[in-house]
Design an enzyme around this catalytic site. Structure first.
Site, short mmCIF file in Angstrom:
data_model
loop_
_atom_site.label_atom_id
_atom_site.label_comp_id
_atom_site.label_asym_id
_atom_site.label_seq_id
_atom_site.Cartn_x
_atom_site.Cartn_y
_atom_site.Cartn_z
N ASP A 29 0.84 -1.21 0.00
CA ASP A 29 0.00 0.00 0.00
C ASP A 29 0.88 1.26 0.00
OD1 ASP A 29 0.86 -0.22 2.60
OD2 ASP A 29 -1.12 0.01 3.52
N ASP A 88 -1.19 -6.08 -0.31
CA ASP A 88 -1.53 -5.47 0.97
C ASP A 88 -3.04 -5.22 1.09
OD1 ASP A 88 0.50 -5.05 2.80
OD2 ASP A 88 1.20 -3.19 1.87
N LYS A 136 -1.37 -9.36 2.75
CA LYS A 136 -0.61 -8.94 3.93
C LYS A 136 -1.47 -7.97 4.72
CE LYS A 136 3.15 -6.06 3.74
NZ LYS A 136 2.69 -4.89 4.53
N GLU A 161 9.10 -4.52 10.36
CA GLU A 161 9.54 -3.22 9.81
C GLU A 161 9.99 -2.28 10.92
OE1 GLU A 161 6.81 -1.23 7.14
OE2 GLU A 161 8.04 0.59 7.12
O1 KIV Z 1 3.55 -1.15 1.65
C1 KIV Z 1 4.70 -1.58 1.60
O2 KIV Z 1 5.45 -1.35 0.64
C2 KIV Z 1 5.16 -2.42 2.70
C3 KIV Z 1 6.61 -2.76 2.76
C4 KIV Z 1 7.40 -1.57 3.08
C5 KIV Z 1 6.88 -3.89 3.67
O3 KIV Z 1 4.39 -2.80 3.52
#
Ligand code: KIV
EC number: 2.1.2.11
Length: 290
Positions: free
Chosen positions: A67, A106, A136, A205
């Site tokens: 995201d 995401d 995710k 993270e």
């Molecule tokens: O949204 C994203 O790019 C992420 C990564 C930084 C792990 O969640």
């Protein structure tokens, strides 16, 4: 060896040469870590478009349609305004552009936290509409029930703990997490809860390195770090960050290229040639057939 692509105009599918390896599956990623050990770290990068996916696919194990596209593609201030429709459009493009990597999409803010049923509705739509293999979501103990609900219903989940950007307003910024004992303990509990709920892997993270190491050593599932530790079971970065697309470079990013300068120089040359009429030349123009 670099991959080239031939467009099949009947299917709009770009056929790569050399032929790609089979697509990685969720169990293969999960089993990459055996008896708590990972021999070769997993390689994960973000991807948002089909062409980007084509270029990254052969080098990666996992492509994340993050995201973070809110900031990177849409120029938003945070990930909070990103919608499921945005994730679906970019997720489908990345699935079309990839052949080998596992594609994870995401779940955006506000589309899963309300209830486990809401999470199932969003995740199943993302999977059906994009063809991705997993979703995710951010959060630890608070999301454990939701993760179990999804995984028990055929939706593989990658967790995300530590600095969770969707919670920026609660956290008060994007600083690294885990400096107090209380936060340290909470992040370790979050990781364990996500694993016990059935997640097949976990992004850690922006956590201080001892926490990243403790998570990696204590969990059976692969822990993929960003701003974490080289000892994690894998690494992820935002592709545009590592390519040097932006001037602002977070501390945890290594800039492998300065792509912004390459674009700047290239476009300056084009503009100059348009203005002095040296582009297009005979090579780029059509003449009547004689
Ligand atoms: O949204 C994203 O790019 C992420 C990564 C930084 C792990 O969640």
């Amino acid at each position: 060896m670099s991959t080239t692509f031939q467009l099949d105009t009947s299917t709009s599918r770009a056929n790569p040469t050399p032929k790609p390896r089979k697509r990685l599956t969720v169990p293969r990623i999960r089993d990459h870590k055996k008896d708590g050990q990972t021999k070769e770290p997993l390689v994960m990068l973000t991807a948002y478009t089909a062409r980007q996916a084509q270029l990254l696919d052969t080098h990666c194990d996992i492509l994340l349609v993050g995201d973070s596209l809110g900031q990177v593609i849409y120029g938003l201030d945070s990930t909070l305004p990103v919608t499921a429709d945005m994730m679906i459009a970019h997720g489908a493009a990345v699935v079309r552009g990839s052949y080998h990597s596992l594609v994870v999409v995401d779940m955006p803010f506000g589309t899963y936290e309300g209830s486990k049923e809401q999470a199932f509705e969003t995740a199943s739509k993302i999977m059906a509409d994009t063809g991705c293999a997993a979703v995710k979501l951010e959060g630890g103990e608070a999301m454990a029930e939701t993760i179990a609900f999804l995984t028990n219903r055929g939706i593989p989940v990658m967790g995300h703990v530590g600095l969770t950007p969707q919670a920026v307003n609660v956290l008060g910024g994007y600083a690294a997490r885990g400096r107090s004992q209380q936060e340290h303990d909470k992040i370790l509990r979050d990781g364990k809860a996500v694993q016990d709920a059935g997640a097949f892997s976990l992004v850690a993270e922006g956590v201080i390195e001892p926490i990243a190491i403790a998570l990696t050593q204590s969990l059976e599932i692969p822990v993929i770090g960003i701003g974490a530790s080289a000892q994690c079971d894998g690494q992820v970065l935002v592709t545009e960050d590592m390519l040097g697309m932006f001037e602002r470079v977070p501390r945890f990013v290594k800039r492998y290229e300065d792509i912004a300068s390459v674009i700047d120089k290239t476009v300056a040359k084009y503009a100059e040639e348009v203005r002095d009429r040296s582009f297009p030349t005979a090579e780029q123009t059509y003449q009547p057939k004689s």
